[in-house]
Design a protein around this motif. Structure first.
Motif, PDB file in Angstrom:
ATOM      1  N   GLN A 147       0.801  -1.223   0.000  1.00 40.93           N
ATOM      2  CA  GLN A 147       0.000   0.000   0.000  1.00 40.93           C
ATOM      3  C   GLN A 147       0.838   1.278   0.000  1.00 40.93           C
ATOM      4  O   GLN A 147       0.323   2.367   0.264  1.00 40.93           O
ATOM      5  N   LYS A 148       2.121   1.161  -0.293  1.00 38.49           N
ATOM      6  CA  LYS A 148       2.979   2.343  -0.373  1.00 38.49           C
ATOM      7  C   LYS A 148       3.659   2.372  -1.735  1.00 38.49           C
ATOM      8  O   LYS A 148       4.100   1.342  -2.245  1.00 38.49           O
ATOM      9  N   VAL A 149       3.743   3.586  -2.307  1.00 41.12           N
ATOM     10  CA  VAL A 149       4.394   3.705  -3.607  1.00 41.12           C
ATOM     11  C   VAL A 149       5.886   3.446  -3.460  1.00 41.12           C
ATOM     12  O   VAL A 149       6.500   3.796  -2.447  1.00 41.12           O
ATOM     13  N   PHE A 150       6.452   2.790  -4.454  1.00 36.57           N
ATOM     14  CA  PHE A 150       7.881   2.523  -4.466  1.00 36.57           C
ATOM     15  C   PHE A 150       8.529   3.424  -5.500  1.00 36.57           C
ATOM     16  O   PHE A 150       8.202   3.360  -6.681  1.00 36.57           O
ATOM     17  N   SER A 151       9.453   4.273  -5.034  1.00 35.38           N
ATOM     18  CA  SER A 151      10.146   5.193  -5.937  1.00 35.38           C
ATOM     19  C   SER A 151      11.656   5.045  -5.889  1.00 35.38           C
ATOM     20  O   SER A 151      12.372   5.812  -6.522  1.00 35.38           O
ATOM     21  N   GLY A 152      12.134   4.083  -5.118  1.00 31.87           N
ATOM     22  CA  GLY A 152      13.562   3.831  -5.076  1.00 31.87           C
ATOM     23  C   GLY A 152      14.311   4.698  -4.086  1.00 31.87           C
ATOM     24  O   GLY A 152      13.735   5.567  -3.420  1.00 31.87           O
ATOM     25  N   ALA A 153      15.618   4.475  -4.013  1.00 33.23           N
ATOM     26  CA  ALA A 153      16.463   5.159  -3.029  1.00 33.23           C
ATOM     27  C   ALA A 153      16.611   6.645  -3.307  1.00 33.23           C
ATOM     28  O   ALA A 153      16.803   7.446  -2.394  1.00 33.23           O
ATOM     29  N   HIS A 154      16.506   7.043  -4.576  1.00 34.26           N
ATOM     30  CA  HIS A 154      16.724   8.441  -4.947  1.00 34.26           C
ATOM     31  C   HIS A 154      15.493   9.074  -5.607  1.00 34.26           C
ATOM     32  O   HIS A 154      15.589  10.142  -6.199  1.00 34.26           O
ATOM     33  N   GLY A 155      14.359   8.377  -5.520  1.00 31.79           N
ATOM     34  CA  GLY A 155      13.148   8.901  -6.141  1.00 31.79           C
ATOM     35  C   GLY A 155      13.072   8.673  -7.629  1.00 31.79           C
ATOM     36  O   GLY A 155      12.207   9.224  -8.316  1.00 31.79           O
ATOM     37  N   LEU A 156      13.982   7.853  -8.157  1.00 35.53           N
ATOM     38  CA  LEU A 156      14.069   7.655  -9.600  1.00 35.53           C
ATOM     39  C   LEU A 156      13.354   6.397 -10.081  1.00 35.53           C
ATOM     40  O   LEU A 156      13.318   6.123 -11.273  1.00 35.53           O
ATOM     41  N   GLY A 157      12.808   5.607  -9.145  1.00 30.82           N
ATOM     42  CA  GLY A 157      12.209   4.336  -9.507  1.00 30.82           C
ATOM     43  C   GLY A 157      10.883   4.480 -10.222  1.00 30.82           C
ATOM     44  O   GLY A 157      10.331   5.573 -10.357  1.00 30.82           O
ATOM     45  N   SER A 158      10.372   3.373 -10.695  1.00 31.80           N
ATOM     46  CA  SER A 158       9.063   3.269 -11.355  1.00 31.80           C
ATOM     47  C   SER A 158       9.021   3.830 -12.769  1.00 31.80           C
ATOM     48  O   SER A 158       7.951   3.929 -13.351  1.00 31.80           O
ATOM     49  N   GLU A 159      10.168   4.179 -13.347  1.00 37.93           N
ATOM     50  CA  GLU A 159      10.165   4.614 -14.757  1.00 37.93           C
ATOM     51  C   GLU A 159      10.180   3.374 -15.647  1.00 37.93           C
ATOM     52  O   GLU A 159      11.088   3.149 -16.453  1.00 37.93           O
ATOM     53  N   ILE A 160       9.129   2.563 -15.477  1.00 35.67           N
ATOM     54  CA  ILE A 160       9.115   1.257 -16.138  1.00 35.67           C
ATOM     55  C   ILE A 160       8.879   1.350 -17.643  1.00 35.67           C
ATOM     56  O   ILE A 160       9.117   0.398 -18.367  1.00 35.67           O
ATOM     57  N   GLY A 161       8.453   2.495 -18.125  1.00 37.08           N
ATOM     58  CA  GLY A 161       8.309   2.689 -19.565  1.00 37.08           C
ATOM     59  C   GLY A 161       9.642   2.884 -20.259  1.00 37.08           C
ATOM     60  O   GLY A 161       9.719   2.911 -21.491  1.00 37.08           O
ATOM     61  N   HIS A 162      10.705   3.027 -19.469  1.00 38.98           N
ATOM     62  CA  HIS A 162      12.023   3.268 -20.064  1.00 38.98           C
ATOM     63  C   HIS A 162      13.002   2.133 -19.786  1.00 38.98           C
ATOM     64  O   HIS A 162      14.209   2.313 -19.864  1.00 38.98           O
ATOM     65  N   GLN A 163      12.445   0.943 -19.477  1.00 41.00           N
ATOM     66  CA  GLN A 163      13.271  -0.258 -19.551  1.00 41.00           C
ATOM     67  C   GLN A 163      13.666  -0.448 -21.022  1.00 41.00           C
ATOM     68  O   GLN A 163      12.840  -0.280 -21.912  1.00 41.00           O
ATOM     69  N   VAL A 164      14.903  -0.806 -21.260  1.00 34.85           N
ATOM     70  CA  VAL A 164      15.351  -1.064 -22.628  1.00 34.85           C
ATOM     71  C   VAL A 164      15.146  -2.552 -22.915  1.00 34.85           C
ATOM     72  O   VAL A 164      15.716  -3.412 -22.251  1.00 34.85           O
ATOM     73  N   ILE A 165      14.294  -2.854 -23.896  1.00 36.08           N
ATOM     74  CA  ILE A 165      13.914  -4.251 -24.143  1.00 36.08           C
ATOM     75  C   ILE A 165      14.256  -4.724 -25.555  1.00 36.08           C
ATOM     76  O   ILE A 165      13.911  -5.839 -25.935  1.00 36.08           O
ATOM     77  N   GLY A 166      14.928  -3.904 -26.337  1.00 40.22           N
ATOM     78  CA  GLY A 166      15.285  -4.326 -27.688  1.00 40.22           C
ATOM     79  C   GLY A 166      15.898  -3.178 -28.456  1.00 40.22           C
ATOM     80  O   GLY A 166      16.138  -2.103 -27.910  1.00 40.22           O
ATOM     81  N   GLU A 167      16.158  -3.396 -29.739  1.00 38.86           N
ATOM     82  CA  GLU A 167      16.630  -2.334 -30.624  1.00 38.86           C
ATOM     83  C   GLU A 167      15.475  -1.926 -31.531  1.00 38.86           C
ATOM     84  O   GLU A 167      14.743  -2.769 -32.037  1.00 38.86           O
TER      85      GLU A 167
END
Length: 311
Positions: A147-167
């Protein structure tokens, strides 16, 4: 006590008074006037919230907190960066506290607050670990744990649209190549359709766009898919393949109970969800074990207001 949630978008700002059950009791909205700059937009929000309270016979003493969802990033120092709004390291939290000195102030990325809304009152309710993907012009998302948002150690987490998954054959707006956003967004669907048609492929999509490539939108592609158009089938098959890889990465990393899909593209949920679990299982490590349920978000555009309210 009540809560106020404010969802700041590139073209409009929505705000609502929310009760403990996540119901929006009163709401209002105004345009996002980017040319007013950072200070001007915050002034507009202050006016909007004051008016919202006044018109509904409420005062700030009845408000426990005000939460804000922003289309960008707020770091641990309370500084906000929103490219679309031309904010670059602005003192977001301090300026809001100056305008609203007698109430708690919270802020987070807009997709992250939408995930919190879905976690508390929508499609991910009851899940200890839930992940929301918002598939729209771009791809955003949010991770909620206990029930708590996860944003990582520096607030940079959850940018899951910018995982690199191919060329890919074009770069992402962020400057990288191969981001999820370039494969699984409405923009990606449109661009790949245009590419195939420009290469000489005949398609019902172009008929739906009245012969104008620039008028193609994602809905047209899904509509053509339903008519068994060969180009649309190729485009959507590619889209779903990369979406499945993305979900598998999330499952292998976080093992969520639920992955929820929101955003405009999710309106074609009948097509997206059809067979998606089988595709995901091709890429997960433990293929015979239970994996996340893949569902569609249920709160729609209200998720941002509700999630922001409960930050």
């Amino acid at each position: 006590m009540y809560y106020i949630g404010v969802d700041i978008g590139g073209t409009g700002i929505q705000a609502g008074v929310v009760d403990n059950q996540g119901k929006i009791l009163f709401r209002t909205e105004c345009k996002t006037v980017v040319k007013k700059g950072f200070e001007g937009i915050l002034d507009d929000i202050k006016i909007m919230i004051d008016k919202l309270l006044e018109e509904n016979n409420l005062n700030m003493k009845e408000i426990k907190s005000i939460g804000f969802g922003v289309p960008g990033f707020i770091n641990k120092k309370g500084l906000v960066t929103c490219v679309n709004l031309k904010w670059d390291g602005e003192s977001f939290e301090n300026e809001l506290k100056r305008r609203f000195p007698n109430v708690e102030i919270h802020g987070e990325n807009d997709a992250t607050v939408a995930a919190l809304g879905e976690s508390k009152f929508g499609s991910m309710k009851g899940a200890d670990v839930g992940v929301l993907y918002t598939l729209g012009t771009g791809v955003g998302g949010g991770i909620v744990i206990n029930q708590k948002v996860f944003s990582g150690a520096h607030g940079l987490g959850s940018e899951i649209g910018h995982q690199v998954i191919g060329e890919n054959y074009f770069d992402c707006n962020c400057g990288n190549n191969g981001c999820v956003e370039t494969f699984c967004s409405a923009t990606a669907i449109i661009k790949y359709s245009q590419k195939l048609i420009q290469e000489g492929r005949k398609s019902r999509i172009l008929d739906l766009a009245e012969g104008d490539l620039e008028k193609i939108n994602a809905k047209m592609v899904f509509d053509a898919y339903r008519e068994n158009d060969i180009v649309a089938i190729e485009v959507i098959t590619r889209f779903k393949s990369y979406l499945a890889k993305t979900f598998a990465n999330t499952i292998n990393t976080l093992d969520p109970e639920i992955i929820s899909i929101g955003g405009g593209v999710s309106k074609a949920s009948d097509i997206i969800l059809d067979g998606i679990e089988d595709l995901v299982r091709k890429y997960v490590l433990y293929k015979k074990e239970d994996i996340a349920k893949i569902v569609c978000a249920t709160l729609g555009s209200d998720a941002g207001i509700i999630g922001a309210a409960f930050l």
